[in-house]
Motif scaffolding. Structure first.
Motif, short mmCIF file in Angstrom:
data_model
loop_
_atom_site.label_atom_id
_atom_site.label_comp_id
_atom_site.label_asym_id
_atom_site.label_seq_id
_atom_site.Cartn_x
_atom_site.Cartn_y
_atom_site.Cartn_z
N GLY A 172 40.67 -0.77 52.27
CA GLY A 172 40.97 -1.80 52.46
C GLY A 172 40.83 -3.17 51.72
O GLY A 172 42.09 -4.08 52.73
N GLU A 173 41.07 -2.94 50.33
CA GLU A 173 41.29 -4.13 50.07
C GLU A 173 40.66 -5.32 50.68
O GLU A 173 41.50 -6.55 50.83
CB GLU A 173 42.65 -4.18 49.32
N LEU A 174 39.66 -5.31 50.94
CA LEU A 174 38.94 -6.54 51.68
C LEU A 174 37.84 -7.10 51.54
O LEU A 174 37.68 -7.00 50.21
CB LEU A 174 38.21 -5.51 53.64
N SER A 175 37.91 -8.85 51.56
CA SER A 175 37.58 -9.53 51.05
C SER A 175 36.07 -10.07 52.39
O SER A 175 37.18 -10.00 53.54
CB SER A 175 37.95 -10.94 50.74
N GLU A 176 35.67 -11.15 52.27
CA GLU A 176 34.52 -11.15 53.16
C GLU A 176 35.35 -11.70 54.00
O GLU A 176 35.62 -12.32 55.82
CB GLU A 176 32.94 -12.25 52.42
N TYR A 177 36.18 -13.27 53.59
CA TYR A 177 37.23 -13.76 54.80
C TYR A 177 38.05 -12.90 55.76
O TYR A 177 37.49 -13.20 57.16
CB TYR A 177 37.80 -14.62 53.78
N ASP A 178 38.09 -11.44 54.91
CA ASP A 178 38.99 -11.12 55.70
C ASP A 178 38.73 -10.47 57.21
O ASP A 178 38.51 -10.30 58.43
CB ASP A 178 39.84 -9.42 54.82
N VAL A 179 36.60 -9.86 56.92
CA VAL A 179 36.16 -9.01 57.85
C VAL A 179 35.64 -10.44 58.65
O VAL A 179 35.93 -9.99 59.48
CB VAL A 179 34.71 -8.34 56.27
N ARG A 180 35.88 -11.19 58.38
CA ARG A 180 35.04 -12.36 59.25
C ARG A 180 36.28 -12.85 60.60
O ARG A 180 35.82 -12.66 61.32
CB ARG A 180 34.93 -13.31 58.39
N LEU A 181 37.55 -13.02 59.58
CA LEU A 181 38.16 -13.06 60.12
C LEU A 181 39.10 -12.08 61.37
O LEU A 181 39.55 -12.49 62.92
CB LEU A 181 40.25 -14.22 59.56
N ALA A 182 39.29 -10.77 60.95
CA ALA A 182 39.43 -10.16 61.81
C ALA A 182 38.51 -9.38 62.85
O ALA A 182 38.83 -9.50 63.64
CB ALA A 182 39.08 -8.64 60.58
N LEU A 183 36.85 -10.19 62.46
CA LEU A 183 35.83 -9.67 63.46
C LEU A 183 36.10 -10.93 64.22
O LEU A 183 36.13 -10.31 65.29
CB LEU A 183 34.59 -9.87 62.99
N ALA A 184 36.55 -12.00 64.33
CA ALA A 184 36.21 -12.92 64.80
C ALA A 184 37.62 -12.78 66.08
O ALA A 184 37.05 -13.29 66.95
CB ALA A 184 36.35 -14.72 64.90
N VAL A 185 38.44 -12.48 65.55
CA VAL A 185 40.04 -11.90 66.15
C VAL A 185 40.02 -11.20 67.79
O VAL A 185 39.73 -11.18 68.96
CB VAL A 185 41.48 -11.14 65.36
N GLN A 186 39.04 -10.16 67.09
CA GLN A 186 38.66 -9.26 68.05
C GLN A 186 37.75 -9.05 68.99
O GLN A 186 38.11 -9.58 70.12
CB GLN A 186 38.28 -7.86 67.05
N LEU A 187 36.63 -10.66 68.46
CA LEU A 187 35.93 -11.23 69.39
C LEU A 187 36.13 -11.51 70.45
O LEU A 187 35.60 -11.89 71.85
CB LEU A 187 34.65 -11.57 68.99
N TYR A 188 37.21 -12.60 70.04
CA TYR A 188 37.78 -13.35 70.73
C TYR A 188 39.29 -12.65 71.90
O TYR A 188 38.82 -13.07 72.96
CB TYR A 188 38.50 -14.40 69.96
N ALA A 189 39.49 -11.70 71.43
CA ALA A 189 40.50 -10.78 71.66
C ALA A 189 39.34 -10.31 72.68
O ALA A 189 40.30 -9.72 74.48
CB ALA A 189 41.71 -10.16 71.49
N ASP A 190 38.37 -9.16 72.94
CA ASP A 190 38.53 -8.79 73.59
C ASP A 190 37.14 -9.90 74.49
O ASP A 190 36.17 -9.83 75.89
CB ASP A 190 36.74 -7.88 73.04
#
Length: 76
Positions: A13-31
């Protein structure tokens, strides 16, 4: 809490810790699992950065002002 992700998935996924934390925060906010302030803390980003990520994900911004104790009036 410590979260361990499989290295091969992170690499693909060519992910960094920043990417994972931001994606998780966005999804949990959306939910509606996190409010805006907590989503910012989870992602370790300022509000403007989270707002940009939310808009990029096609989500609306629904920040409500923090209620101050002095703003809360109760009947006596």
């Amino acid at each position: 809490m410590k979260l361990t992700l499989p290295d091969d998935i992170v690499a693909r996924g060519e992910l960094s810790e920043y990417d994972v934390r931001l994606a998780l925060a966005v999804q949990l906010y959306a939910d509606n699992r996190l409010d805006h302030a907590d989503a910012c803390r989870l992602a370790d980003v300022p509000p403007a950065t989270l707002n940009a990520a939310l808009l990029a994900a096609g989500l609306s911004l629904q920040q409500s002002p923090t209620l101050r104790l002095s703003d809360h009036h109760t009947a006596v």
